[in-house]
Structures are given as C-alpha cells and as structure tokens.
Design a protein around this motif. Structure first.
Motif, PDB file in Angstrom:
ATOM      1  N   ARG A 151     -17.234 -51.081  37.750  1.00 60.97           N
ATOM      2  CA  ARG A 151     -18.677 -51.331  37.659  1.00 60.97           C
ATOM      3  C   ARG A 151     -19.474 -50.043  37.879  1.00 60.97           C
ATOM      4  N   GLU A 152     -19.097 -49.277  38.893  1.00 62.17           N
ATOM      5  CA  GLU A 152     -19.815 -48.038  39.182  1.00 62.17           C
ATOM      6  C   GLU A 152     -19.701 -47.047  38.022  1.00 62.17           C
ATOM      7  N   LEU A 153     -18.499 -46.881  37.506  1.00 63.13           N
ATOM      8  CA  LEU A 153     -18.286 -45.913  36.429  1.00 63.13           C
ATOM      9  C   LEU A 153     -19.002 -46.334  35.151  1.00 63.13           C
ATOM     10  N   ASP A 154     -18.964 -47.627  34.840  1.00 66.38           N
ATOM     11  CA  ASP A 154     -19.664 -48.110  33.651  1.00 66.38           C
ATOM     12  C   ASP A 154     -21.166 -47.857  33.766  1.00 66.38           C
ATOM     13  N   ALA A 155     -21.710 -48.058  34.977  1.00 68.81           N
ATOM     14  CA  ALA A 155     -23.147 -47.857  35.168  1.00 68.81           C
ATOM     15  C   ALA A 155     -23.526 -46.384  35.120  1.00 68.81           C
ATOM     16  N   LEU A 156     -22.639 -45.507  35.560  1.00 64.95           N
ATOM     17  CA  LEU A 156     -22.918 -44.075  35.576  1.00 64.95           C
ATOM     18  C   LEU A 156     -22.691 -43.402  34.232  1.00 64.95           C
ATOM     19  N   ASP A 157     -21.836 -44.000  33.414  1.00 64.30           N
ATOM     20  CA  ASP A 157     -21.362 -43.327  32.201  1.00 64.30           C
ATOM     21  C   ASP A 157     -22.443 -43.258  31.121  1.00 64.30           C
ATOM     22  N   ASP A 158     -22.677 -42.044  30.644  1.00 64.06           N
ATOM     23  CA  ASP A 158     -23.541 -41.826  29.476  1.00 64.06           C
ATOM     24  C   ASP A 158     -22.720 -41.327  28.301  1.00 64.06           C
ATOM     25  N   GLY A 159     -21.447 -41.698  28.289  1.00 64.11           N
ATOM     26  CA  GLY A 159     -20.568 -41.264  27.221  1.00 64.11           C
ATOM     27  C   GLY A 159     -19.744 -40.047  27.555  1.00 64.11           C
ATOM     28  N   ASP A 160     -19.832 -39.572  28.826  1.00 60.70           N
ATOM     29  CA  ASP A 160     -19.106 -38.358  29.165  1.00 60.70           C
ATOM     30  C   ASP A 160     -18.188 -38.508  30.373  1.00 60.70           C
ATOM     31  N   ILE A 161     -18.163 -39.675  31.010  1.00 64.56           N
ATOM     32  CA  ILE A 161     -17.305 -39.852  32.191  1.00 64.56           C
ATOM     33  C   ILE A 161     -15.972 -40.481  31.797  1.00 64.56           C
ATOM     34  N   TRP A 162     -15.992 -41.598  31.084  1.00 64.62           N
ATOM     35  CA  TRP A 162     -14.742 -42.156  30.579  1.00 64.62           C
ATOM     36  C   TRP A 162     -14.196 -41.224  29.508  1.00 64.62           C
ATOM     37  N   ALA A 163     -12.948 -40.833  29.627  1.00 66.55           N
ATOM     38  CA  ALA A 163     -12.339 -39.852  28.722  1.00 66.55           C
ATOM     39  C   ALA A 163     -11.326 -40.552  27.823  1.00 66.55           C
ATOM     40  N   GLY A 164     -11.641 -40.691  26.572  1.00 69.45           N
ATOM     41  CA  GLY A 164     -10.732 -41.370  25.649  1.00 69.45           C
ATOM     42  C   GLY A 164     -10.959 -42.863  25.640  1.00 69.45           C
ATOM     43  N   PRO A 165     -10.256 -43.581  24.776  1.00 69.28           N
ATOM     44  CA  PRO A 165     -10.414 -45.035  24.672  1.00 69.28           C
ATOM     45  C   PRO A 165     -10.018 -45.740  25.962  1.00 69.28           C
ATOM     46  N   ARG A 166     -10.676 -46.858  26.237  1.00 64.41           N
ATOM     47  CA  ARG A 166     -10.350 -47.682  27.404  1.00 64.41           C
ATOM     48  C   ARG A 166      -9.112 -48.510  27.112  1.00 64.41           C
ATOM     49  N   GLY A 167      -8.473 -48.952  28.200  1.00 64.15           N
ATOM     50  CA  GLY A 167      -7.306 -49.815  28.079  1.00 64.15           C
ATOM     51  C   GLY A 167      -6.084 -49.183  28.709  1.00 64.15           C
ATOM     52  N   LEU A 168      -5.253 -50.015  29.280  1.00 62.30           N
ATOM     53  CA  LEU A 168      -4.017 -49.562  29.927  1.00 62.30           C
ATOM     54  C   LEU A 168      -2.935 -50.596  29.694  1.00 62.30           C
ATOM     55  N   ARG A 169      -1.737 -50.134  29.362  1.00 61.04           N
ATOM     56  CA  ARG A 169      -0.574 -51.009  29.260  1.00 61.04           C
ATOM     57  C   ARG A 169       0.389 -50.681  30.406  1.00 61.04           C
ATOM     58  N   ILE A 170       0.681 -51.691  31.224  1.00 62.55           N
ATOM     59  CA  ILE A 170       1.676 -51.554  32.285  1.00 62.55           C
ATOM     60  C   ILE A 170       2.987 -52.066  31.706  1.00 62.55           C
ATOM     61  N   ALA A 171       3.885 -51.155  31.432  1.00 63.42           N
ATOM     62  CA  ALA A 171       5.107 -51.497  30.711  1.00 63.42           C
ATOM     63  C   ALA A 171       6.222 -51.891  31.674  1.00 63.42           C
ATOM     64  N   ALA A 172       6.959 -52.918  31.309  1.00 66.95           N
ATOM     65  CA  ALA A 172       8.131 -53.336  32.080  1.00 66.95           C
ATOM     66  C   ALA A 172       9.297 -52.407  31.792  1.00 66.95           C
ATOM     67  N   GLY A 173      10.121 -52.177  32.811  1.00 69.84           N
ATOM     68  CA  GLY A 173      11.309 -51.362  32.605  1.00 69.84           C
ATOM     69  C   GLY A 173      12.501 -52.181  32.152  1.00 69.84           C
ATOM     70  N   THR A 174      12.603 -53.424  32.640  1.00 69.43           N
ATOM     71  CA  THR A 174      13.709 -54.318  32.309  1.00 69.43           C
ATOM     72  C   THR A 174      13.157 -55.715  32.043  1.00 69.43           C
ATOM     73  N   GLN A 175      14.024 -56.599  31.599  1.00 71.30           N
ATOM     74  CA  GLN A 175      13.614 -57.979  31.375  1.00 71.30           C
ATOM     75  C   GLN A 175      13.202 -58.622  32.679  1.00 71.30           C
ATOM     76  N   SER A 176      13.884 -58.288  33.765  1.00 68.87           N
ATOM     77  CA  SER A 176      13.519 -58.816  35.074  1.00 68.87           C
ATOM     78  C   SER A 176      12.120 -58.347  35.484  1.00 68.87           C
ATOM     79  N   ASP A 177      11.816 -57.073  35.197  1.00 70.04           N
ATOM     80  CA  ASP A 177      10.482 -56.556  35.501  1.00 70.04           C
ATOM     81  C   ASP A 177       9.422 -57.282  34.675  1.00 70.04           C
ATOM     82  N   LEU A 178       9.755 -57.590  33.437  1.00 70.97           N
ATOM     83  CA  LEU A 178       8.804 -58.286  32.577  1.00 70.97           C
ATOM     84  C   LEU A 178       8.483 -59.665  33.125  1.00 70.97           C
ATOM     85  N   ILE A 179       9.488 -60.363  33.604  1.00 69.31           N
ATOM     86  CA  ILE A 179       9.272 -61.694  34.192  1.00 69.31           C
ATOM     87  C   ILE A 179       8.376 -61.582  35.425  1.00 69.31           C
TER      88      ILE A 179
END
Length: 640
Positions: free
Chosen positions: A322-350
């Motif tokens: 919330r703070e960063l979105d309110a402060l950002d004028d197009g120069d604080i967030w660097a690159g596209p938004r979004g994050l993928r947390i990848a599983a290492g194994t099938q057990s991690d995925l579960i």
C-alpha cells in the motif's frame, strides 16, 4: 485467525447494496448520509470530539465505509491544524474494491475521499491492515475477521464507538456479550457510543459492560436509537512488562539515527503526526548499508498459522505494498509486478497448495500456476515485485540529515546527547530512535539477555539482458523481473557473523549464484553488470526490534519472580529508558517491514493505537530477550 469469505453475498437493490447473508441493506434507502450524521455523529457529540488533537474512533461493521467517510469529512471540517484521526473498524465480510466503488458512487460529495480509500482497500485479506490517508493526517486500521476475536487481539482507547453491524435480529453474532466486552475493554474514560438499534438486549448488554445507556429519537422510520457513555474501569490488561510507554509531549525534540529505510520511514511517520524529528546519518555506514541495494524484492514470508512471526511478516507485506503504490510515480517499482514462488519437488508443490488454501487470500492476489517447462508450478502473487531502493529513499526524505557518524549516545537529566567519534556533541534531544541497522547493536545500552542481534553479510548480482525475465521468481534464492533497461537482480548469498565493515565482493559467491540459478537463467542471454555486497542484521527469533528500550536494572528487579514461575499479576508496569526507542534488525525484508514498524514506533511516541495485535507488539519488543532470560533462569537474580 478466522478467514473471511469472498464478496459473494452481495446484491444490488437499485443503487443500494443488499447483504443476502443477513437479508438487510447496508444503509438507509431514503437518506443514508442523514442517518449516519444523526445516529453516529450527533449521537457521540462528534463535533466536540473533533476539537481534540488526537481522536480515536472505533467501529463494529465497516460495511461500505460510509460511516468512516462521513466521520472523516466532519473531522476534516472541524479539526484544528496539527490534529490526527485514528479510525479502527472490524469487518467479518469485507466488500470487494469494485463493489465499494459502486456503493460510493451514490455519494459524490465523498469522491476524493472514496478514491483514496478504495485504492488502498485490502478486500478479503484476513488480519489487521493500516491505511494511510489524507497525507498521513488520517489513519484507518481495518481488522478483517470475526469481531470478538479481532477486538480481543488488540488494545486501544477509543474516544467514540459506532456500533453498526446489521440489525441484532439478523446478525446476532455482532451483538453478543463477547463483542460488547471487547468494546468496553477498548474504551477510553468517558468514551461516547452510538448505535442505530435500541433493542433491549443491546441496551442491557452495554449497561452490563459499564456503559450508561440512553435512548434518543431514531432517524426516519426508526422510532429510537441509542447513545451511551462509558463509566467502567480503564486499566492496562496485558503483561506488565509490555505496558506501553508514556507518550512524548508534542514539542519533544526527537533524533533519529540512521540513513536507510528504517530511519526514513520512521521520520515520515513522525512527520505525519506533526512532529519535527532530526535525522543523523553518517557517511561511514553507507558503505555496507542494506538500503544501498540496487534492487529490493518485495515478497511476503508466507507461513501458515497465527504465531507473531507469520502474522507480522504477512501484515508487513500488505502494508508495504500500500505504501509503495501510494508513493510510486512510475519510478519506484522496477519492472513488471508479479512473483512466482516455485516448488522444488512435488511434495513442495503440495505444501504450497495447502498454504494457499490456509491463507484464503483473494484469487486475484494469490493463485496457483502450472508447470511451464522451466518452473515446476507453484504460487503466483500479483502484488509482489522489485523496487528501486534509491528512488524510494529519495521520495521519503523531504528533509536533509545531519551528516555525522555517531559513536555513542548518553542519557542525562534533560534527555540524550548524541556523540561523535571525537567526543563532541552532535545533537541533543529528549528522545532518540536507533534505526541504523547493524550499527544499532553498539548503541543499545547493556541488558541481561541482550537483544538477540546478529550481523551477517550478503551478495547479489545485477545482470542485463535484451530478453530479461518478465516476472520475479523465488526458487533457491530470487530473480527479479527486468526493468525497462533490461536490468534485473539475482540473489542472494548469506554469510553469518560478519564484522561491522564494508564487505568485499567474492568471485566465488558470484559464481555460486550463477550456478544456483542456472536453470532460471538458461532462457535469457544475460551478462553480469555488477555485484553488490552489504550487511544485514536480524535477531535469533527472526523478528525485528521495534519499540521502547527497557530500563534493564528495573526489569531485573521487578520481574525476578518470573524465574520462580510467579504470574505477572501485581508486578509493576514496565519502566523504560526515557525516550529511547529501537527500530532495527529487519533482516532480509527491511523494505517491507520498515513501514509497519515505523508506524508502530510513531504510535507509541504519540500515545495512539498501534496497528498490530498485542501478540505481535510483544514479540517485537526489544525487552523480550531479557524477559526470556529471566524466565529461563539464564541470568542471576538481582541483589537485594
């Protein structure tokens, strides 16, 4: 903690939202603003309350937010310069952002306020959310969850209460004794209360909790409504060693030691409260400060459960977004938004899938992603991403710092002296906030059990590519998305027990980073542009130090009985080193923990409600290590 359902029980009767769960409208069809002004504002003598420099209003049932918008408008009209409004509200079934915007369309007078509120609205994310509004003059604290549970998790002193949780006959859970007990517990002396219902059970319930209750004419077709004044006891109810410090007078001189995100966030939080702190930032520490990172990843620490560690870092993530979105004028967030947390194994995925179900965040914020050839599947967070720390720090710093390195702080009769390496006094103040990362350890006064601080070093790489990643990834480290110039970060190493000094670049660690992320990098034609090194500081329990610093001798004497298993009841309330606070040891997530931590410090200095649960506040307290050491008999008892 209960997890609210999604916004699936809402219908519209013309322009009026209707809750099918309770078979009731959210507000009067005839004159909703008039009903709010009559019932809640006039019922609590709100105009008189608005003359206070610090006003705390609490509410059961946020609904569309109309009560809040009306209270905010009235306060903005009547409050004096330098006044501050805290508004706390609990909501079990939060509206979605678009539904709230549609509901507010009927009130064009609130357009500007509505836009600020809707932009920051958390929706159905469970927990406590702090929303900074009106350039910091208004602070909304929304508790998403069941009313009694959420209110019992916090301690504050409301000057006024709005009870507005649908009719008791339709929503009896909101009016049960367990909720009214928490309303009373969190009331200031003489607190005013108003509600639209005059049901006998509600009047008796309020009276049983210490309110003097009166009926008054209702609004429109409602014959009666209720107003009440709290006449019951007002006392600290938590462990005495976690009692809040006395607030500082408004004209107190406050010094902040530090130059990174912690120092600048707390400076901003204090200026929101119309204070004028002085920040002292020496040049030597910048050579190893974590805030000099070329890129920082804003990503939550996702853990199941409601222990303070999990709760704080989840809340801090949303607070930072919330703070960063309110402060950002197009120069604080660097690159596209979004994050993928990848599983290492099938057990991690579960495990990740179970975590997603347990968190119950809206699918627009947290979702699963399928295997894509490079990654084996996992979770995707739409609001996470990388920031440019340098631009953020510049945006937060409206005032220049005193350019001196601090060697010591000394307490004297009138406050604190801040000392340079040559023994000269740099500055004097009634209060000092230590927010200088690893340098904080050397400035904290000695205490049995210490403060749990650990200093380590880390290294990351900045790469450049013509076809860089379009989304950040976490998998045995992290890779940020590429910015508009094709630059992205790869990190990070972690080396324990580092000295307080600049960290040399290690070619071996650079090679290890590239090897560790070889699979992620395989689809990009990337070259290493530079390596960054610095220090990070955390604690043994992985939570930062946030709050007043205890008077260690008094603690040892007052709480010695804990070593023998004695209960805390009857022990004296905490005593602190007058005016000394710490905001440090944020670890690897300083850029997302600093905003919430800074607000907590500023609220304690101001004597206003803190925006975290009691359990979290206790878990962050610098004194926690001394209390643990006493309880575990790790330090000798004090001499009689």
């Amino acid at each position: 903690m209960t997890t609210p359902p999604q916004d699936d029980s809402l219908e519209w009767r013309g322009t009026v939202p209707f809750a099918t769960r309770f078979a009731d409208v959210y507000y009067s069809v005839d004159d909703p603003r008039g009903e709010v002004r009559h019932t809640f504002l006039e019922g609590t003598n709100f105009g008189d309350l608005c003359r206070r420099k610090r006003l705390c209003v609490a509410e059961t049932g946020f609904g569309t937010g109309l009560n809040f918008l009306e209270a905010w408008a009235a306060w903005a009209r009547d409050a004096s310069d330098g006044a501050h409004l805290d508004f706390l509200s609990v909501e079990a079934y939060p509206m979605g952002r678009e539904s709230m915007r549609r509901a507010h369309a009927a009130f064009p007078e609130h357009l500007a306020r509505s836009q600020q509120l809707v932009a920051a609205w958390p929706g159905a994310v469970p927990g406590i959310h702090r929303i900074r509004l009106a350039e910091g003059r208004v602070r909304l604290i929304v508790m998403i969850g069941e009313a009694a549970e959420m209110l019992s998790s916090m301690s504050f002193r409301a000057d006024a209460w709005f009870l507005d949780g649908f009719a008791p006959s339709r929503n009896p859970e909101m009016w049960r004794p367990e909720v009214l007990k928490q309303v009373a517990r969190n009331s200031a002396e003489g607190a005013q209360l108003a509600t639209f219902t005059a049901a006998g059970a509600v009047r008796r319930g309020l009276s049983d909790q210490g309110f003097k209750v009166s009926k008054r004419p209702g609004f429109g077709r409602k014959r009666d409504c209720v107003t009440a004044t709290y006449t019951g006891p007002v006392a600290w109810s938590g462990p005495p060693w976690h009692a809040q410090p006395a607030p500082l007078s408004q004209d107190s001189r406050i010094a902040i030691i530090g130059d990174g995100i912690a120092a600048r966030a707390v400076e901003r939080a204090l200026r929101d409260r119309h204070r004028s702190p002085v920040r002292i930032a020496g040049r030597a520490s910048r050579a190893y400060a974590a805030s000099t990172l070329p890129r920082a990843l804003i990503a939550p620490k996702l853990i199941r459960g409601d222990q303070p560690f999990a709760t704080f870092w989840r809340q801090a993530f949303w607070d930072a977004v919330r703070e960063l979105d309110a402060l950002d004028d197009g120069d604080i967030w660097a690159g596209p938004r979004g994050l993928r947390i990848a599983a290492g194994t099938q057990s991690d995925l579960i495990k990740l899938q179970k975590l997603k179900d347990a968190l119950n965040w809206p699918s627009t914020d947290l979702a699963e992603f399928a295997p894509d050839g490079t990654l084996p599947g996992g979770l995707s967070l739409s609001k996470a991403g990388a920031i440019n720390p340098d631009r953020l720090l510049t945006r937060l710093s409206a005032h220049a710092a005193i350019e001196r390195d601090v060697a010591d702080i000394r307490q004297h009769a009138d406050g604190w002296q801040i000392i340079a390496g040559d023994g000269r006094i740099i500055h004097e103040a009634e209060a000092v906030i230590l927010a200088c990362g690893p340098g904080t350890a050397a400035l904290l006064p000695a205490a049995p059990g210490g403060y749990g601080m650990r200093i380590g070093s880390g290294q990351c790489l900045i790469l450049r590519s013509e076809n860089g990643p379009t989304q950040a990834v976490m998998k045995d480290g992290y890779m940020t998305a590429a910015d508009s110039e094709g630059r992205f970060a790869l990190g990070a190493t972690a080396t324990p027990r580092a000295p307080l000094a600049p960290v040399p670049v290690s070619d071996q660690e650079s090679a290890d980073l590239l090897r560790r992320h070889d699979q992620l990098l395989s689809e990009f034609d990337a070259r290493v542009e530079t390596a960054w090194t610095g220090l990070r500081c955390d604690t043994g329990d992985h939570l930062p130090l946030v709050g007043p610093v205890q008077d260690a001798k008094t603690y040892s004497r007052h709480y010695a009985g804990l070593a023998d298993g004695k209960p805390g009841e009857g022990m004296p309330e905490a005593t602190y080193r007058s005016g000394l606070f710490a905001l440090a040891a944020l670890g690897a997530r300083g850029f997302q923990g600093a905003f919430l931590a800074a607000d907590l410090i500023a609220a304690q200095i101001d004597g206003s409600p803190v925006a975290v649960s009691d359990a979290v506040r206790h878990a962050l307290a610098p004194s926690r290590f001394q209390i643990r050491a006493i309880s575990r008999r790790q330090i000798p008892p004090p001499r009689p």
